[in-house]
Structures are given as C-alpha cells and as structure tokens.
Write a protein that holds these residues in place. Structure first.
Motif, PDB file in Angstrom:
ATOM      1  N   HIS A   2       0.814  -1.170   0.221  1.00  0.00           N
ATOM      2  CA  HIS A   2       0.311   0.031   0.339  1.00  0.00           C
ATOM      3  C   HIS A   2       1.081   1.108  -0.174  1.00  0.00           C
ATOM      4  O   HIS A   2       1.089   1.951  -1.107  1.00  0.00           O
ATOM      5  CB  HIS A   2      -0.710   0.287   1.729  1.00  0.00           C
ATOM      6  CG  HIS A   2      -1.800   1.330   1.357  1.00  0.00           C
ATOM      7  ND1 HIS A   2      -1.873   1.832   2.253  1.00  0.00           N
ATOM      8  CD2 HIS A   2      -2.102   1.754   0.803  1.00  0.00           C
ATOM      9  CE1 HIS A   2      -3.178   2.827   2.142  1.00  0.00           C
ATOM     10  NE2 HIS A   2      -3.084   2.883   0.700  1.00  0.00           N
ATOM     11  N   GLY A  52       4.051   1.368   1.897  1.00  0.00           N
ATOM     12  CA  GLY A  52       5.205   0.785   2.503  1.00  0.00           C
ATOM     13  C   GLY A  52       5.828   0.709   3.511  1.00  0.00           C
ATOM     14  O   GLY A  52       7.085   0.662   4.079  1.00  0.00           O
ATOM     15  N   GLY A  64      -4.281  -1.117   7.784  1.00  0.00           N
ATOM     16  CA  GLY A  64      -4.747  -2.418   8.110  1.00  0.00           C
ATOM     17  C   GLY A  64      -4.940  -3.138   7.366  1.00  0.00           C
ATOM     18  O   GLY A  64      -5.990  -3.692   6.863  1.00  0.00           O
TER      19      GLY A  64
HETATM   20 FE1  FES Z   1      -1.460   1.037   3.982  1.00  0.00          FE
HETATM   21 FE2  FES Z   1       0.574  -1.222   4.520  1.00  0.00          FE
HETATM   22  S1  FES Z   1       1.281   0.989   4.986  1.00  0.00           S
HETATM   23  S2  FES Z   1      -1.848  -0.768   4.579  1.00  0.00           S
END
Ligand code: FES
Length: 183
Positions: free
Chosen positions: A123, A125, A149
């Motif tokens: 997502h 990092g 999450g």
């Molecule tokens: Fe957003 Fe892992 S960085 S869920």
C-alpha cells in the motif's frame, strides 16, 4: 626603530596571509559543497549497494518462526511455514484473490515451507507485523500492516485492506539445504 618597523611589516604580512588563507579556505569549502551533489551522482557505491545480495542462514529458523533481515536496505521476511500454514495457503481459491498467485508461484524449487518476501506493505510501504514469534499476524495468519490495516495470508498474499498486491518475492536461490542467496 628599524626593529619595530620590521615587526610591523611582518604583522602586516601575517595578517594578509591569514586573510588570503581564509579566503582560499572559504572558496575551498564552498567549492566542495557545490560539488557534493555531482560527486554523489558519480559515486558508484549507491549502484553497488543496489546490486548487493543477502545471504540468509535458514538453519536456526524453526517451523512457525520467521526472521526479519534486510535486502538492499529494505526489510526482508524469511518465514518457515508449518504444514498447517502451507495447507491453509493451498486451500485458498486463487481466482478469488486480488493478486492471484499460488504458494508454489511464490516459492522456489518446490520448497513451499520457505516463504521469502520483502517486508514492505504494497500500500504505502509500512513494515507489516508478523515476522517474529508472538507478533500480530492478522486475521489470515500471515502479516498485518498496522498503518491502514492490510492483512496478508500465510503465503503473504493480500487478503483484506487497501494494499493492491501481495508482498513482493525477491529473486533468490538456494545455495545449500540451509542457506539462501537473495538478490
Ligand atoms: Fe497502508 Fe500498509 S501501508 S496498509
């Protein structure tokens, strides 16, 4: 007197020398600072670092355990899956996954018990949890990213949350029964 005149002249020379030396030094420092970005660009060590491999000793990692190390300056997870974790990963309908891959796709040489992935959430990092014993592995038994999450399963595939892709599997090869070369 002649002596005083001489010493005054020497003072003058010394002061001028000092001023000259100071001016040269400042020019020198300014010049080095100005050159730094250029020198950094030409410095091959960043490329060498990017190419570096990481050797991982698997011998101390028991089934159910995982370690966190680094590969090319980023977190790397090395996990020894239990037979139950392997079965759990293989029971999943791959076509239902956001980033469809089998455990076999994500492991090397048919050694499905060794899951080697980057410890970098796909997502934004963050470093997901679950790489050590007793850490939060999330609802799917793999890794849990505390930032927003995302839940990853026992094959480190994204199952829930905002991350778009599975945790990345870097290139690696087994150099012996108990050692792996990543990179
Ligand atoms: Fe957003 Fe892992 S960085 S869920």
């Amino acid at each position: 007197s002649a002596g005083e005149a001489l010493s005054t002249e020497n003072e003058g020379v010394r002061r001028r020398d000092f001023i000259n030396i100071a001016a040269v030094s400042f020019a020198g420092v300014g010049g080095v600072v100005a050159l730094l970005p250029l020198i950094n660009q030409m410095n091959p060590s960043a490329d060498v670092l990017a190419m570096a491999s990481t050797e991982v000793d698997l011998s101390g990692i028991q089934p159910g355990q995982a370690i966190k190390t680094t590969f090319r300056s980023q977190p790397l997870f090395v996990r020894h899956l239990t037979p139950e974790e392997i079965a759990k990963a293989e029971a999943v309908d791959v076509s239902s996954l956001r980033d469809p891959q089998t455990l076999e796709d994500r492991t090397v040489d048919g050694r499905k018990e060794w899951l080697i992935t980057m410890g970098v959430c796909t997502h934004l990092g963050c470093v997901p949890l679950g790489a050590g014993e007793g850490e939060n592995r999330g609802e799917f038994g793999g890794y849990f990213c505390p930032c927003h999450g995302s839940h990853y399963d026992t094959a480190a595939r994204i199952r829930k949350g905002p991350a778009p892709l599975n945790l990345e599997v870097p290139p690696y090869t087994y150099t012996s029964e108990t050692a792996v070369l990543v990179g």
